[in-house]
Design a protein around this motif. Structure first.
Motif, PDB file in Angstrom:
ATOM      1  N   THR A 199       0.862  -1.179   0.000  1.00 52.90           N
ATOM      2  CA  THR A 199       0.000   0.000   0.000  1.00 52.90           C
ATOM      3  C   THR A 199       0.900   1.231   0.000  1.00 52.90           C
ATOM      4  O   THR A 199       2.116   1.124   0.170  1.00 52.90           O
ATOM      5  N   ILE A 200       0.288   2.367  -0.215  1.00 54.56           N
ATOM      6  CA  ILE A 200       0.997   3.640  -0.101  1.00 54.56           C
ATOM      7  C   ILE A 200       0.356   4.419   1.034  1.00 54.56           C
ATOM      8  O   ILE A 200      -0.858   4.377   1.205  1.00 54.56           O
ATOM      9  N   VAL A 201       1.201   5.075   1.819  1.00 57.82           N
ATOM     10  CA  VAL A 201       0.729   5.825   2.975  1.00 57.82           C
ATOM     11  C   VAL A 201       1.304   7.241   2.901  1.00 57.82           C
ATOM     12  O   VAL A 201       2.508   7.408   2.669  1.00 57.82           O
ATOM     13  N   GLU A 202       0.437   8.229   3.077  1.00 58.94           N
ATOM     14  CA  GLU A 202       0.888   9.610   3.058  1.00 58.94           C
ATOM     15  C   GLU A 202       1.974   9.816   4.112  1.00 58.94           C
ATOM     16  O   GLU A 202       1.763   9.536   5.288  1.00 58.94           O
ATOM     17  N   THR A 203       3.152  10.272   3.669  1.00 59.96           N
ATOM     18  CA  THR A 203       4.298  10.481   4.556  1.00 59.96           C
ATOM     19  C   THR A 203       5.166  11.579   3.959  1.00 59.96           C
ATOM     20  O   THR A 203       5.666  11.440   2.839  1.00 59.96           O
ATOM     21  N   GLU A 204       5.312  12.665   4.711  1.00 57.94           N
ATOM     22  CA  GLU A 204       6.145  13.784   4.243  1.00 57.94           C
ATOM     23  C   GLU A 204       7.552  13.313   3.880  1.00 57.94           C
ATOM     24  O   GLU A 204       8.114  12.439   4.541  1.00 57.94           O
TER      25      GLU A 204
ATOM     26  N   SER B 191      10.722  10.664 -15.009  1.00 54.85           N
ATOM     27  CA  SER B 191      12.166  10.940 -14.977  1.00 54.85           C
ATOM     28  C   SER B 191      12.531  12.258 -15.652  1.00 54.85           C
ATOM     29  O   SER B 191      13.488  12.914 -15.255  1.00 54.85           O
ATOM     30  N   ASN B 192      11.772  12.631 -16.674  1.00 58.32           N
ATOM     31  CA  ASN B 192      12.089  13.887 -17.384  1.00 58.32           C
ATOM     32  C   ASN B 192      11.322  15.089 -16.836  1.00 58.32           C
ATOM     33  O   ASN B 192      11.345  16.168 -17.421  1.00 58.32           O
ATOM     34  N   GLY B 193      10.624  14.900 -15.694  1.00 55.42           N
ATOM     35  CA  GLY B 193       9.951  16.023 -15.047  1.00 55.42           C
ATOM     36  C   GLY B 193       8.504  16.240 -15.441  1.00 55.42           C
ATOM     37  O   GLY B 193       7.846  17.129 -14.898  1.00 55.42           O
ATOM     38  N   THR B 194       7.982  15.433 -16.357  1.00 55.65           N
ATOM     39  CA  THR B 194       6.576  15.543 -16.745  1.00 55.65           C
ATOM     40  C   THR B 194       5.698  15.078 -15.586  1.00 55.65           C
ATOM     41  O   THR B 194       6.033  14.117 -14.897  1.00 55.65           O
ATOM     42  N   ILE B 195       4.590  15.779 -15.380  1.00 54.99           N
ATOM     43  CA  ILE B 195       3.627  15.388 -14.345  1.00 54.99           C
ATOM     44  C   ILE B 195       2.426  14.728 -15.028  1.00 54.99           C
ATOM     45  O   ILE B 195       1.818  15.314 -15.927  1.00 54.99           O
ATOM     46  N   LEU B 196       2.123  13.506 -14.605  1.00 55.19           N
ATOM     47  CA  LEU B 196       0.995  12.763 -15.152  1.00 55.19           C
ATOM     48  C   LEU B 196       0.009  12.469 -14.041  1.00 55.19           C
ATOM     49  O   LEU B 196       0.400  11.978 -12.978  1.00 55.19           O
ATOM     50  N   ASN B 197      -1.268  12.764 -14.270  1.00 57.75           N
ATOM     51  CA  ASN B 197      -2.285  12.443 -13.278  1.00 57.75           C
ATOM     52  C   ASN B 197      -2.722  11.001 -13.510  1.00 57.75           C
ATOM     53  O   ASN B 197      -3.144  10.644 -14.605  1.00 57.75           O
ATOM     54  N   CYS B 198      -2.589  10.182 -12.480  1.00 56.03           N
ATOM     55  CA  CYS B 198      -2.838   8.748 -12.614  1.00 56.03           C
ATOM     56  C   CYS B 198      -3.780   8.218 -11.541  1.00 56.03           C
ATOM     57  O   CYS B 198      -3.830   8.751 -10.435  1.00 56.03           O
ATOM     58  N   ARG B 199      -4.442   7.148 -11.893  1.00 52.77           N
ATOM     59  CA  ARG B 199      -5.227   6.387 -10.929  1.00 52.77           C
ATOM     60  C   ARG B 199      -4.228   5.536 -10.147  1.00 52.77           C
ATOM     61  O   ARG B 199      -3.273   5.011 -10.693  1.00 52.77           O
ATOM     62  N   VAL B 200      -4.462   5.404  -8.857  1.00 57.82           N
ATOM     63  CA  VAL B 200      -3.630   4.557  -8.009  1.00 57.82           C
ATOM     64  C   VAL B 200      -4.550   3.937  -6.972  1.00 57.82           C
ATOM     65  O   VAL B 200      -5.659   4.435  -6.741  1.00 57.82           O
ATOM     66  N   TYR B 201      -4.103   2.845  -6.383  1.00 52.66           N
ATOM     67  CA  TYR B 201      -4.907   2.176  -5.370  1.00 52.66           C
ATOM     68  C   TYR B 201      -4.169   2.203  -4.036  1.00 52.66           C
ATOM     69  O   TYR B 201      -2.978   1.933  -3.964  1.00 52.66           O
ATOM     70  N   GLN B 202      -4.935   2.534  -2.993  1.00 53.52           N
ATOM     71  CA  GLN B 202      -4.412   2.592  -1.632  1.00 53.52           C
ATOM     72  C   GLN B 202      -5.312   1.711  -0.769  1.00 53.52           C
ATOM     73  O   GLN B 202      -6.538   1.726  -0.939  1.00 53.52           O
ATOM     74  N   GLN B 203      -4.708   0.960   0.140  1.00 48.99           N
ATOM     75  CA  GLN B 203      -5.527   0.134   1.012  1.00 48.99           C
ATOM     76  C   GLN B 203      -6.453   1.008   1.848  1.00 48.99           C
ATOM     77  O   GLN B 203      -6.105   2.140   2.203  1.00 48.99           O
ATOM     78  N   CYS B 204      -7.616   0.483   2.150  1.00 50.83           N
ATOM     79  CA  CYS B 204      -8.606   1.236   2.933  1.00 50.83           C
ATOM     80  C   CYS B 204      -8.188   1.353   4.392  1.00 50.83           C
ATOM     81  O   CYS B 204      -8.562   2.299   5.069  1.00 50.83           O
ATOM     82  N   ASP B 205      -7.413   0.392   4.863  1.00 48.96           N
ATOM     83  CA  ASP B 205      -6.949   0.410   6.251  1.00 48.96           C
ATOM     84  C   ASP B 205      -5.424   0.418   6.236  1.00 48.96           C
ATOM     85  O   ASP B 205      -4.802  -0.625   6.040  1.00 48.96           O
ATOM     86  N   ASN B 206      -4.843   1.583   6.423  1.00 51.42           N
ATOM     87  CA  ASN B 206      -3.391   1.729   6.356  1.00 51.42           C
ATOM     88  C   ASN B 206      -2.767   1.821   7.737  1.00 51.42           C
ATOM     89  O   ASN B 206      -3.415   2.269   8.680  1.00 51.42           O
ATOM     90  N   PRO B 207      -1.507   1.409   7.842  1.00 52.85           N
ATOM     91  CA  PRO B 207      -0.824   1.535   9.134  1.00 52.85           C
ATOM     92  C   PRO B 207      -0.702   2.999   9.541  1.00 52.85           C
ATOM     93  O   PRO B 207      -0.480   3.860   8.696  1.00 52.85           O
ATOM     94  N   LYS B 208      -0.863   3.251  10.825  1.00 48.82           N
ATOM     95  CA  LYS B 208      -0.768   4.633  11.320  1.00 48.82           C
ATOM     96  C   LYS B 208       0.685   5.027  11.577  1.00 48.82           C
ATOM     97  O   LYS B 208       1.110   6.110  11.249  1.00 48.82           O
ATOM     98  N   GLU B 209       1.440   4.106  12.174  1.00 49.95           N
ATOM     99  CA  GLU B 209       2.822   4.430  12.530  1.00 49.95           C
ATOM    100  C   GLU B 209       3.785   3.931  11.441  1.00 49.95           C
ATOM    101  O   GLU B 209       3.499   2.959  10.754  1.00 49.95           O
ATOM    102  N   TYR B 210       4.894   4.615  11.338  1.00 50.93           N
ATOM    103  CA  TYR B 210       5.914   4.235  10.362  1.00 50.93           C
ATOM    104  C   TYR B 210       6.898   3.271  11.003  1.00 50.93           C
ATOM    105  O   TYR B 210       7.438   3.530  12.071  1.00 50.93           O
ATOM    106  N   ILE B 211       7.075   2.130  10.348  1.00 50.53           N
ATOM    107  CA  ILE B 211       8.093   1.166  10.745  1.00 50.53           C
ATOM    108  C   ILE B 211       8.934   0.911   9.499  1.00 50.53           C
ATOM    109  O   ILE B 211       8.378   0.649   8.424  1.00 50.53           O
ATOM    110  N   LYS B 212      10.248   1.006   9.626  1.00 48.65           N
ATOM    111  CA  LYS B 212      11.117   0.725   8.485  1.00 48.65           C
ATOM    112  C   LYS B 212      10.790  -0.665   7.951  1.00 48.65           C
ATOM    113  O   LYS B 212      10.607  -1.595   8.745  1.00 48.65           O
ATOM    114  N   PRO B 213      10.694  -0.809   6.624  1.00 50.02           N
ATOM    115  CA  PRO B 213      10.359  -2.128   6.068  1.00 50.02           C
ATOM    116  C   PRO B 213      11.243  -3.257   6.617  1.00 50.02           C
ATOM    117  O   PRO B 213      10.756  -4.353   6.880  1.00 50.02           O
ATOM    118  N   ALA B 214      12.518  -2.994   6.826  1.00 51.39           N
ATOM    119  CA  ALA B 214      13.424  -4.026   7.345  1.00 51.39           C
ATOM    120  C   ALA B 214      13.024  -4.486   8.743  1.00 51.39           C
ATOM    121  O   ALA B 214      13.383  -5.583   9.169  1.00 51.39           O
TER     122      ALA B 214
END
Length: 176
Positions: free
Chosen positions: A54-59, A99-122
């Motif tokens: 999933t993708i999670v909003e993270t600054e 890679s060349n700086g073009t911005i493309l608006n795309c559909r993406v999928y995010q899980q409905c229930d995302n982790p709240k805290e950040y844990i390094k994948p490792a």
């Protein structure tokens, strides 16, 4: 009115063989990244026998992926594959910078229930880890599409859960 849409893949759909199983119209357009999101794993997938990405909003984080162009006839098959009808993932729009700086608006999928805290994948606990097959799909797709070496190196730090049984997916994906 366009007959196609752009989709940003960051998980198993990085791999052409995988996306084409249910979405034969997919054409690779470019690679790129989304800003202020991180890659994470939380929800167990029966199909994959481990957690799925999933993708999670993270600054100050980025997620690399592939921009696919699909015919609108595959919108429902993509939604179905991602479990939108079962509230596993929801679709949203993101701006992908190529890679060349073009911005493309795309559909993406995010899980409905995302982790709240950040844990390094490792450091993910065993119940938050993807299966070896799923992780391999992500890595093969990243390599197949020439995602940046640093990002591939990061993906290689993600541990799998060690699952060695059978998978509930097409056998064609299990072949090299």
């Amino acid at each position: 009115m366009s007959c196609t849409f752009l989709y940003f893949a960051y998980g198993s759909n990085l791999l052409a063989k995988r996306i084409h199983l249910n979405n034969p119209t997919a054409v690779m357009k470019d690679i790129g990244y989304i800003k202020n999101f991180r890659l994470d794993f939380q929800r167990y997938s029966k199909r994959w026998r481990g957690t799925s990405a999933t993708i999670v909003e993270t600054e100050n984080s980025t997620v690399w992926g592939v921009v696919w162009e699909l015919d609108k006839c595959n919108l429902s098959t993509l939604d179905c594959q991602e479990g939108v009808q079962d509230n596993i993932y929801h679709a949203m729009s993101v701006n992908v910078e190529t890679s060349n700086g073009t911005i493309l608006n795309c559909r993406v999928y995010q899980q409905c229930d995302n982790p709240k805290e950040y844990i390094k994948p490792a450091d993910l606990s065993i119940d938050r880890r993807p299966s070896p097959l799923y992780l391999d799909m992500i890595l093969k797709g990243a390599q197949e599409n020439n995602l940046p070496a640093e990002y591939i190196k990061f993906l290689k730090t993600i541990p799998h859960n060690g699952y060695k049984g059978e998978y509930d997916i097409s056998l064609s994906l299990l072949e090299d």
